[in-house]
Design a protein around this motif. Structure first.
Motif, mmCIF file in Angstrom:
data_model
loop_
_atom_site.group_PDB
_atom_site.id
_atom_site.type_symbol
_atom_site.label_atom_id
_atom_site.label_comp_id
_atom_site.label_asym_id
_atom_site.label_seq_id
_atom_site.Cartn_x
_atom_site.Cartn_y
_atom_site.Cartn_z
ATOM 1 N N MET A 73 47.922 -56.226 -22.156
ATOM 2 C CA MET A 73 46.027 -56.205 -22.317
ATOM 3 C C MET A 73 45.874 -54.842 -22.188
ATOM 4 N N ARG A 74 45.037 -54.463 -24.027
ATOM 5 C CA ARG A 74 44.365 -53.194 -23.458
ATOM 6 C C ARG A 74 43.022 -52.688 -23.029
ATOM 7 N N PHE A 75 42.975 -52.558 -22.374
ATOM 8 C CA PHE A 75 41.093 -52.044 -21.674
ATOM 9 C C PHE A 75 40.356 -51.167 -22.680
ATOM 10 N N GLY A 76 39.632 -50.833 -23.575
ATOM 11 C CA GLY A 76 38.121 -49.854 -24.141
ATOM 12 C C GLY A 76 37.494 -49.605 -23.472
ATOM 13 N N MET A 77 36.353 -48.846 -23.757
ATOM 14 C CA MET A 77 35.405 -48.914 -23.411
ATOM 15 C C MET A 77 34.854 -48.053 -24.918
ATOM 16 N N SER A 78 33.176 -48.568 -24.823
ATOM 17 C CA SER A 78 32.356 -47.978 -25.866
ATOM 18 C C SER A 78 31.522 -47.576 -25.079
ATOM 19 N N GLY A 79 30.556 -46.435 -26.175
ATOM 20 C CA GLY A 79 29.566 -45.971 -25.673
ATOM 21 C C GLY A 79 29.196 -45.035 -24.606
ATOM 22 N N CYS A 80 28.281 -44.941 -23.634
ATOM 23 C CA CYS A 80 27.935 -44.285 -22.530
ATOM 24 C C CYS A 80 28.177 -42.093 -23.079
ATOM 25 N N PHE A 81 29.466 -41.848 -22.004
ATOM 26 C CA PHE A 81 29.918 -40.412 -22.222
ATOM 27 C C PHE A 81 29.935 -39.824 -24.034
ATOM 28 N N LEU A 82 30.557 -41.085 -24.951
ATOM 29 C CA LEU A 82 31.064 -40.780 -26.231
ATOM 30 C C LEU A 82 29.876 -40.023 -27.081
ATOM 31 N N PRO A 83 30.717 -39.044 -27.640
ATOM 32 C CA PRO A 83 29.496 -38.258 -28.578
ATOM 33 C C PRO A 83 29.413 -38.989 -30.092
ATOM 34 N N ALA A 84 28.211 -38.965 -29.968
ATOM 35 C CA ALA A 84 27.792 -39.606 -31.199
ATOM 36 C C ALA A 84 28.302 -39.021 -33.128
ATOM 37 N N ASP A 85 28.904 -37.254 -32.624
ATOM 38 C CA ASP A 85 29.203 -36.704 -33.424
ATOM 39 C C ASP A 85 30.539 -36.458 -33.391
ATOM 40 N N MET A 86 31.589 -36.769 -34.121
ATOM 41 C CA MET A 86 33.512 -36.618 -33.919
ATOM 42 C C MET A 86 33.491 -35.122 -33.839
ATOM 43 N N THR B 9 26.889 -45.044 -18.259
ATOM 44 C CA THR B 9 28.247 -44.363 -17.787
ATOM 45 C C THR B 9 28.522 -44.816 -16.000
ATOM 46 N N GLU B 10 27.468 -45.317 -15.454
ATOM 47 C CA GLU B 10 27.458 -44.645 -13.742
ATOM 48 C C GLU B 10 27.825 -46.000 -13.689
ATOM 49 N N ASP B 11 27.854 -46.711 -14.384
ATOM 50 C CA ASP B 11 28.453 -48.439 -14.471
ATOM 51 C C ASP B 11 30.186 -49.124 -14.631
ATOM 52 N N LEU B 12 30.330 -47.661 -14.930
ATOM 53 C CA LEU B 12 32.080 -47.581 -15.779
ATOM 54 C C LEU B 12 32.773 -47.900 -14.436
#
Length: 297
Positions: free
Chosen positions: A1-14, A264-267
């Motif tokens: 299994m692979r775990f990923g994350m979304s949102g939080c501190f990831l930028p809206a602009d690549m 972010t603080e939940d991660l």
């Protein structure tokens, strides 16, 4: 299994993605990301910008599990608007291909003027399903050409209102590249909120191999005088993540399970929770550079 994350501190602009952000993802225990890049219009973003992000992620050992399909309206009865939505989704697939993304996530859209996940009685009629099938069929060749899953997400409030409807739509589209991005919370109802494990098993039994990824989100019922089921950060509600992980692992150990609904603080806490559940279930969590023993379907 692979775990990923979304949102939080990831930028809206690549263009704002940095090696430091990638290292932060890895340090938190995730091997990949789902990022929406809302600032990057798929119709106008140069593919060279996307390829820079692809190379950066590869050099930092982070996989791009998903990017967004921009949630355009694929069910509108106005065929000119529908064709424009298809053009946007096709461009999103090409951008995802340049980014090196495994797939995109998109909903079917909504006839509500208030947003793509808002209810409208026209969302649940047969004609809306047929427009969705037509739109997805027109996008399927681009998904295949780019090697990117066109993963559709359902919810009770939109046309893909259940696992059964989603299965029927995907079977009619009949493309190995148009699949289901399963969201753990979106089809939980009042009868199933206190017993989410059997509900998840039923959905997986219905959708089976159409599923190629999952969003791991919690859900709970609130003390209001009208029914309100609130989704959000994993660990805060009644979701049976043990069942979710076992069923995803049973489909394919290479498939990603992506945290949604967290801040972010939940991660750190969510990552610890997910790794602990996986360990207790005997599920091996793969790093970005590790290959699964089973190839993706």
């Amino acid at each position: 299994m692979r775990f990923g994350m979304s949102g939080c501190f990831l930028p809206a602009d690549m263009n704002d993605l940095t090696p430091e952000i990638c290292r932060r993802v890895r340090e938190l225990g995730f091997s990949g990301i789902f990022t929406r890049f809302r600032a990057n219009n798929p119709l106008t973003t140069p593919l060279d910008q996307a390829r820079r992000v692809r190379d950066l992620l590869a050099s930092e050992g982070v996989r791009l599990f998903q990017v967004t399909g921009y949630w355009q309206n694929l069910i509108t009865p106005d065929d000119e608007q529908r064709r424009e939505a298809v053009r946007t989704l096709q461009a999103a697939l090409r951008l995802a291909g340049a980014l090196g993304a495994r797939g995109i996530d998109t909903g079917p859209g909504s006839l509500s003027p208030d947003g793509p996940w808002c209810p409208h009685p026209g969302n649940w009629v047969f004609d809306a399903r047929q427009q969705l099938v037509k739109s997805l069929r027109e996008c399927a060749p681009v998904a295949e050409e780019e090697g990117v899953f066109l993963s559709v997400e359902g919810h009770q409030l939109v046309t893909l209102e259940s696992a059964e409807v989603t299965r029927d739509v995907l079977e009619e589209v009949a493309s190995p590249w148009v699949r289901s991005d399963f969201d753990s919370a979106n089809w939980i109802t009042l009868p199933t909120i206190y017993n989410t494990g059997p509900a998840l098993n039923h959905m997986f039994d219905i959708l089976g191999d159409w599923i190629v990824s999952a969003h791991a989100k919690d859900i709970w019922i609130e003390n209001r005088l009208t029914l309100h089921l609130q989704d959000g950060c994993p660990g805060k509600g009644l979701m049976d993540f043990d069942t979710l992980f076992r069923r995803m692992e049973g489909l394919n150990p290479d498939y990603p399970v992506i945290v949604e609904g967290a801040e972010t603080e939940d991660l750190p806490r969510v990552s610890e929770l997910f790794h602990r559940i996986a360990a207790l279930a005997g599920i091996r969590v793969l790093a970005a550079d590790e290959e699964a023993t089973t190839v993706p379907k």
